[in-house]
Design an enzyme around this catalytic site. Structure first.
Site, PDB file in Angstrom:
ATOM      1  N   HIS A   1     -70.710  26.901 -29.186  1.00 19.64           N
ATOM      2  CA  HIS A   1     -70.086  27.084 -30.487  1.00 19.64           C
ATOM      3  C   HIS A   1     -68.571  27.124 -30.291  1.00 19.64           C
ATOM      4  CE1 HIS A   1     -73.585  28.804 -33.106  1.00 19.64           C
ATOM      5  NE2 HIS A   1     -74.001  27.850 -32.282  1.00 19.64           N
TER       6      HIS A   1
ATOM      7  N   TYR B   1     -70.194  35.538 -40.225  1.00 23.89           N
ATOM      8  CA  TYR B   1     -70.042  36.979 -40.386  1.00 23.89           C
ATOM      9  C   TYR B   1     -69.615  37.219 -41.832  1.00 23.89           C
ATOM     10  CZ  TYR B   1     -70.082  37.515 -35.289  1.00 23.89           C
ATOM     11  OH  TYR B   1     -70.424  37.514 -33.967  1.00 23.89           O
TER      12      TYR B   1
ATOM     13  N   PRO C   1     -72.758  45.638 -31.812  1.00 21.85           N
ATOM     14  CA  PRO C   1     -72.984  44.208 -31.575  1.00 21.85           C
ATOM     15  C   PRO C   1     -72.086  43.291 -32.391  1.00 21.85           C
ATOM     16  CG  PRO C   1     -74.732  45.139 -32.931  1.00 21.85           C
ATOM     17  CD  PRO C   1     -73.906  46.287 -32.468  1.00 21.85           C
TER      18      PRO C   1
ATOM     19  N   LYS D   1     -70.123  41.705 -27.392  1.00 23.49           N
ATOM     20  CA  LYS D   1     -69.518  41.985 -26.094  1.00 23.49           C
ATOM     21  C   LYS D   1     -70.442  42.670 -25.086  1.00 23.49           C
ATOM     22  CE  LYS D   1     -65.804  40.080 -27.217  1.00 23.49           C
ATOM     23  NZ  LYS D   1     -65.691  38.699 -26.735  1.00 23.49           N
TER      24      LYS D   1
ATOM     25  N   TYR E   1     -62.779  36.929 -29.202  1.00 27.06           N
ATOM     26  CA  TYR E   1     -64.168  36.496 -29.311  1.00 27.06           C
ATOM     27  C   TYR E   1     -64.610  35.682 -28.096  1.00 27.06           C
ATOM     28  CZ  TYR E   1     -68.452  35.669 -31.918  1.00 27.06           C
ATOM     29  OH  TYR E   1     -69.767  35.674 -32.327  1.00 27.06           O
TER      30      TYR E   1
END
Length: 401
Positions: free
Chosen positions: A72, A202, A294, A298, A386
């Protein structure tokens, strides 16, 4: 029974450490209280940072990952009925993440241990640690035995999770435990359906958080924020889909694809850090030392990072008889851990709704989301965190290989 490194716990930290040590000719034995089937079938999230993928390739563990994992190059933040893409690769010089479930990582690591002759004992019980300051011994009962066994080792790696015995072997007066319990949980589902979106979404909605993820072309993973006291029996499939649709509704034409729900559960949300992560010849790694929500993806990656730092310290010790890198293990790891805590807390507080939130708090959330997605500095910060921040070795960089 004797080995150089006794590893308690066959999670990502323990298994990765075993492979890192094996590559450098250091012996280890892995002890795990669950069955092999349990650890290979427990469904967990799986967003792998670029560094985790690179390390698995380097260790010859990435065949299935490269064949089945889904790279991704971005993710979407959705609020106000519109999605805003964070182009990670463009913002970080080509870095990306790979979606590959944690239980698949475990299968790869366990299978490779078996092929490489790294000893593993599953379903052990009554694990206790002795003489961790000077001459470590792990006592345990093997599956099928009545009498306890003793494993003598130079070092113990406590990779046995939040509830394991390793952390308790550090005297309570010498350790500080930082904790934050969130009044929310995540209701996760697996559904047989095609992907609703090419990348993760998200969503920060007035009704609460939602996450759209994926596992394969036919199986998708989705999450809903729920109250920490909720029970899964109170969430019918119809209620779950209704809430997902409500939290993802918008004006940009996005449509959620439904399918049969084949698994659902609720997990709590907490943050936790233990300092120090070492005592004598005992070193903690992974969830035994720290837990992050979550939201930042990480947990597994921090476990792998711990394993890498610990392995470098042990290699340096056996090559030079110097404990310099091992003595800095806690400081090196916690620099990265606290930055991951910061990022996970940012994502959690920015995207979730809490019972004490006012209209003012909601406006602040929207302002934060608006700033981060419209500012080049803000969106770069999201992308850098990220894909994964580097390990900061400090003055001992020359010790790391």
């Amino acid at each position: 029974m004797k080995t150089q490194v006794g590893i308690i716990g066959a999670g990502p930290a323990g298994l990765m450490l075993a492979h890192l040590l094996h590559r450098r000719g250091i012996e280890s034995i892995v002890l795990e209280h669950r069955s092999r089937r349990d650890i290979e079938e427990t469904i967990r999230a799986g967003v792998l940072e670029q560094g985790t993928v690179d390390l698995m390739q380097e260790l010859g563990l990435a065949d299935r990952l490269l064949a089945q994992g889904q790279p991704h190059h971005g993710f979407e933040l959705r609020f106000g009925g519109v999605s805003h893409r964070v182009n990670m690769s463009e913002l970080t010089g080509g870095k990306h993440v790979t979606v590959y479930a944690q239980h698949e990582v475990i299968k790869d690591l366990v299978g490779a241990c078996e092929r490489r002759g790294i000893p593993m004992y599953f379903e052990v019980s009554q694990v206790s640690l002795e003489r961790v300051e000077t001459d470590p011994v792990i006592r345990f009962v093997r599956c099928g035995d009545e009498a306890p066994s003793a494993l003598h080792c130079d070092f113990i790696a406590g990779c046995d999770g939040f509830h394991g015995p390793s952390r308790q072997s550090i005297p309570s007066q010498l350790r500080t435990e930082y904790r934050k319990e969130y009044p929310i949980g995540w209701l996760g589902i697996l559904t047989q359906a095609p992907p609703s979106n090419a990348e993760l979404i998200y969503s920060g909605h007035e009704r609460g958080f939602a996450l759209i993820s994926t596992r394969s072309p036919d199986i998708q993973r989705m999450y809903l924020q729920v109250d920490a006291t909720d029970h899964i029996d109170g969430w019918s499939d119809e209620r779950i889909w209704s809430e997902l649709h409500a939290r993802l509704e918008g004006t940009d034409g996005f449509r959620l694809t439904e399918g049969p729900i084949i698994q659902k559960n609720i997990v709590p949300m907490r943050s936790f850090v233990c300092d120090p992560m070492q005592y004598g010849r005992l070193f903690l790694a992974g969830d035994s030392a720290h837990i992050v929500p979550p939201t930042g993806a990480k947990g597994l990656n921090l476990a792998v990072s711990d394993a890498r730092v610990l392995a470098e310290g042990m290699v340096h010790f056996y090559q030079t008889n110097s404990r310099a890198l091992l003595e800095d293990y806690t400081d090196i790891c916690l620099r990265r851990v606290w930055k991951a805590q910061r990022f996970s807390n940012l994502m959690t507080s920015m995207l979730h709704r809490f019972a004490d939130h006012t209209d003012y708090d909601r406006k602040l959330q929207l302002a934060e989301l608006g700033y981060l997605t419209s500012s080049s500095a803000g969106i770069t910060t999201l992308a850098e965190n990220y894909v994964g921040l580097p390990i900061e070795w400090g003055s001992l960089t020359e010790c790391a290989t």
